[in-house]
Design a protein around this motif. Sequence first.
Motif, PDB file in Angstrom:
ATOM      1  N   LYS A  51       0.828  -1.217   0.000  1.00 57.58           N
ATOM      2  CA  LYS A  51       0.000   0.000   0.000  1.00 57.58           C
ATOM      3  C   LYS A  51       0.858   1.262   0.000  1.00 57.58           C
ATOM      4  O   LYS A  51       0.461   2.285  -0.555  1.00 57.58           O
ATOM      5  N   LEU A  52       2.033   1.175   0.600  1.00 58.55           N
ATOM      6  CA  LEU A  52       2.962   2.315   0.639  1.00 58.55           C
ATOM      7  C   LEU A  52       3.795   2.420  -0.643  1.00 58.55           C
ATOM      8  O   LEU A  52       4.637   3.296  -0.767  1.00 58.55           O
ATOM      9  N   HIS A  53       3.563   1.493  -1.568  1.00 58.20           N
ATOM     10  CA  HIS A  53       4.272   1.447  -2.861  1.00 58.20           C
ATOM     11  C   HIS A  53       5.770   1.200  -2.701  1.00 58.20           C
ATOM     12  O   HIS A  53       6.565   1.642  -3.525  1.00 58.20           O
ATOM     13  N   LEU A  54       6.134   0.505  -1.631  1.00 60.39           N
ATOM     14  CA  LEU A  54       7.529   0.144  -1.424  1.00 60.39           C
ATOM     15  C   LEU A  54       7.840  -1.214  -2.036  1.00 60.39           C
ATOM     16  O   LEU A  54       8.979  -1.482  -2.412  1.00 60.39           O
ATOM     17  N   ILE A  55       6.828  -2.068  -2.084  1.00 65.87           N
ATOM     18  CA  ILE A  55       6.998  -3.361  -2.739  1.00 65.87           C
ATOM     19  C   ILE A  55       5.894  -3.572  -3.753  1.00 65.87           C
ATOM     20  O   ILE A  55       4.811  -2.988  -3.653  1.00 65.87           O
ATOM     21  N   GLU A  56       6.201  -4.403  -4.722  1.00 62.85           N
ATOM     22  CA  GLU A  56       5.232  -4.824  -5.723  1.00 62.85           C
ATOM     23  C   GLU A  56       4.809  -6.234  -5.353  1.00 62.85           C
ATOM     24  O   GLU A  56       5.644  -7.085  -5.048  1.00 62.85           O
ATOM     25  N   SER A  57       3.519  -6.467  -5.365  1.00 63.91           N
ATOM     26  CA  SER A  57       2.981  -7.778  -5.038  1.00 63.91           C
ATOM     27  C   SER A  57       2.349  -8.370  -6.289  1.00 63.91           C
ATOM     28  O   SER A  57       1.484  -7.748  -6.901  1.00 63.91           O
ATOM     29  N   VAL A  58       2.805  -9.563  -6.650  1.00 63.97           N
ATOM     30  CA  VAL A  58       2.274 -10.263  -7.825  1.00 63.97           C
ATOM     31  C   VAL A  58       1.510 -11.479  -7.328  1.00 63.97           C
ATOM     32  O   VAL A  58       2.075 -12.329  -6.635  1.00 63.97           O
ATOM     33  N   LYS A  59       0.234 -11.532  -7.642  1.00 67.58           N
ATOM     34  CA  LYS A  59      -0.612 -12.626  -7.176  1.00 67.58           C
ATOM     35  C   LYS A  59      -0.495 -13.827  -8.109  1.00 67.58           C
ATOM     36  O   LYS A  59      -0.016 -13.720  -9.223  1.00 67.58           O
ATOM     37  N   GLY A  60      -0.953 -14.954  -7.624  1.00 63.36           N
ATOM     38  CA  GLY A  60      -0.988 -16.159  -8.453  1.00 63.36           C
ATOM     39  C   GLY A  60       0.012 -17.207  -8.024  1.00 63.36           C
ATOM     40  O   GLY A  60       0.808 -17.014  -7.099  1.00 63.36           O
ATOM     41  N   ARG A  61      -0.044 -18.310  -8.732  1.00 58.04           N
ATOM     42  CA  ARG A  61       0.770 -19.484  -8.414  1.00 58.04           C
ATOM     43  C   ARG A  61       2.272 -19.164  -8.419  1.00 58.04           C
ATOM     44  O   ARG A  61       3.022 -19.640  -7.582  1.00 58.04           O
ATOM     45  N   ASN A  62       2.716 -18.380  -9.331  1.00 59.33           N
ATOM     46  CA  ASN A  62       4.132 -18.014  -9.420  1.00 59.33           C
ATOM     47  C   ASN A  62       4.367 -16.588  -8.902  1.00 59.33           C
ATOM     48  O   ASN A  62       5.349 -15.953  -9.280  1.00 59.33           O
ATOM     49  N   GLY A  63       3.472 -16.129  -8.051  1.00 61.40           N
ATOM     50  CA  GLY A  63       3.542 -14.767  -7.541  1.00 61.40           C
ATOM     51  C   GLY A  63       4.571 -14.600  -6.439  1.00 61.40           C
ATOM     52  O   GLY A  63       5.317 -15.515  -6.101  1.00 61.40           O
ATOM     53  N   GLY A  64       4.591 -13.410  -5.901  1.00 59.86           N
ATOM     54  CA  GLY A  64       5.515 -13.088  -4.827  1.00 59.86           C
ATOM     55  C   GLY A  64       5.641 -11.581  -4.702  1.00 59.86           C
ATOM     56  O   GLY A  64       4.790 -10.835  -5.186  1.00 59.86           O
ATOM     57  N   ILE A  65       6.692 -11.152  -4.063  1.00 61.49           N
ATOM     58  CA  ILE A  65       6.923  -9.720  -3.857  1.00 61.49           C
ATOM     59  C   ILE A  65       8.341  -9.356  -4.270  1.00 61.49           C
ATOM     60  O   ILE A  65       9.229 -10.205  -4.308  1.00 61.49           O
ATOM     61  N   ARG A  66       8.540  -8.071  -4.549  1.00 63.45           N
ATOM     62  CA  ARG A  66       9.860  -7.508  -4.813  1.00 63.45           C
ATOM     63  C   ARG A  66       9.779  -6.015  -4.552  1.00 63.45           C
ATOM     64  O   ARG A  66       8.688  -5.438  -4.507  1.00 63.45           O
ATOM     65  N   LEU A  67      10.930  -5.397  -4.394  1.00 59.41           N
ATOM     66  CA  LEU A  67      10.962  -3.947  -4.210  1.00 59.41           C
ATOM     67  C   LEU A  67      10.375  -3.261  -5.436  1.00 59.41           C
ATOM     68  O   LEU A  67      10.616  -3.690  -6.562  1.00 59.41           O
ATOM     69  N   SER A  68       9.642  -2.205  -5.207  1.00 59.61           N
ATOM     70  CA  SER A  68       9.096  -1.446  -6.336  1.00 59.61           C
ATOM     71  C   SER A  68       9.860  -0.140  -6.541  1.00 59.61           C
ATOM     72  O   SER A  68       9.523   0.650  -7.409  1.00 59.61           O
ATOM     73  N   ALA A  69      10.876   0.076  -5.733  1.00 55.09           N
ATOM     74  CA  ALA A  69      11.722   1.269  -5.857  1.00 55.09           C
ATOM     75  C   ALA A  69      13.171   0.850  -5.642  1.00 55.09           C
ATOM     76  O   ALA A  69      13.442  -0.198  -5.063  1.00 55.09           O
ATOM     77  N   GLU A  70      14.073   1.663  -6.102  1.00 58.54           N
ATOM     78  CA  GLU A  70      15.489   1.403  -5.873  1.00 58.54           C
ATOM     79  C   GLU A  70      15.795   1.604  -4.384  1.00 58.54           C
ATOM     80  O   GLU A  70      15.257   2.523  -3.758  1.00 58.54           O
ATOM     81  N   PRO A  71      16.651   0.769  -3.814  1.00 57.06           N
ATOM     82  CA  PRO A  71      17.012   0.932  -2.398  1.00 57.06           C
ATOM     83  C   PRO A  71      17.503   2.338  -2.057  1.00 57.06           C
ATOM     84  O   PRO A  71      17.234   2.833  -0.966  1.00 57.06           O
ATOM     85  N   LYS A  72      18.174   2.994  -2.971  1.00 58.57           N
ATOM     86  CA  LYS A  72      18.663   4.355  -2.706  1.00 58.57           C
ATOM     87  C   LYS A  72      17.528   5.365  -2.586  1.00 58.57           C
ATOM     88  O   LYS A  72      17.720   6.459  -2.060  1.00 58.57           O
ATOM     89  N   ASP A  73      16.332   4.993  -3.052  1.00 54.37           N
ATOM     90  CA  ASP A  73      15.183   5.892  -3.004  1.00 54.37           C
ATOM     91  C   ASP A  73      14.232   5.605  -1.843  1.00 54.37           C
ATOM     92  O   ASP A  73      13.200   6.260  -1.706  1.00 54.37           O
ATOM     93  N   ILE A  74      14.572   4.643  -1.005  1.00 52.27           N
ATOM     94  CA  ILE A  74      13.723   4.293   0.143  1.00 52.27           C
ATOM     95  C   ILE A  74      14.396   4.819   1.406  1.00 52.27           C
ATOM     96  O   ILE A  74      15.423   4.309   1.844  1.00 52.27           O
TER      97      ILE A  74
END
Length: 147
Positions: A51-74
């Motif tokens: 919700k804070l747009h810090l990570i991207e969440s991908v739903k589904g069987r092969n889903g998961g999460i990852r950063l949605s911004a560069e570490p230098k920008d967090i």
Amino acid sequence: MRLTSYTDYSLRTLMYLATVDREKLTSIKEISNAYSISYNHLTKVGHELSKLHLIESVKGRNGGIRLSAEPKDINIGWVVRQTEDNFHMVECFSSENTCLLAGGCELQSALREALNAYLAVLDQYTLEDVTANNARLFSLFQTALQT
């Protein structure tokens, strides 16, 4: 100042995601296992970070999460402000203040100054700064996952 476990888990999740391949999706379960912390708590953290747009969440069987911004920008200070539910160090910080000394005590201003200094220090750091030893952190995570 003490951070809640919610903020701690938020920072740890971001640190984990900053150390893995940014193209690869990671599961909450993997992060939970690496840190030996509650999957249910981490799911709530993941939802909030999304919700804070810090990570991207991908739903589904092969889903998961990852950063949605560069570490230098967090910014660490910003993350702490977003994930802490309040900074009421003592009663006089609350709107329900019934302290006998309210209005005549200088403790509140001293503590507010200390809190602002605390947050100002955190504002000087990014996720990239706190994961600068990325290879070492990745190795520690891999070792934790193997046990």
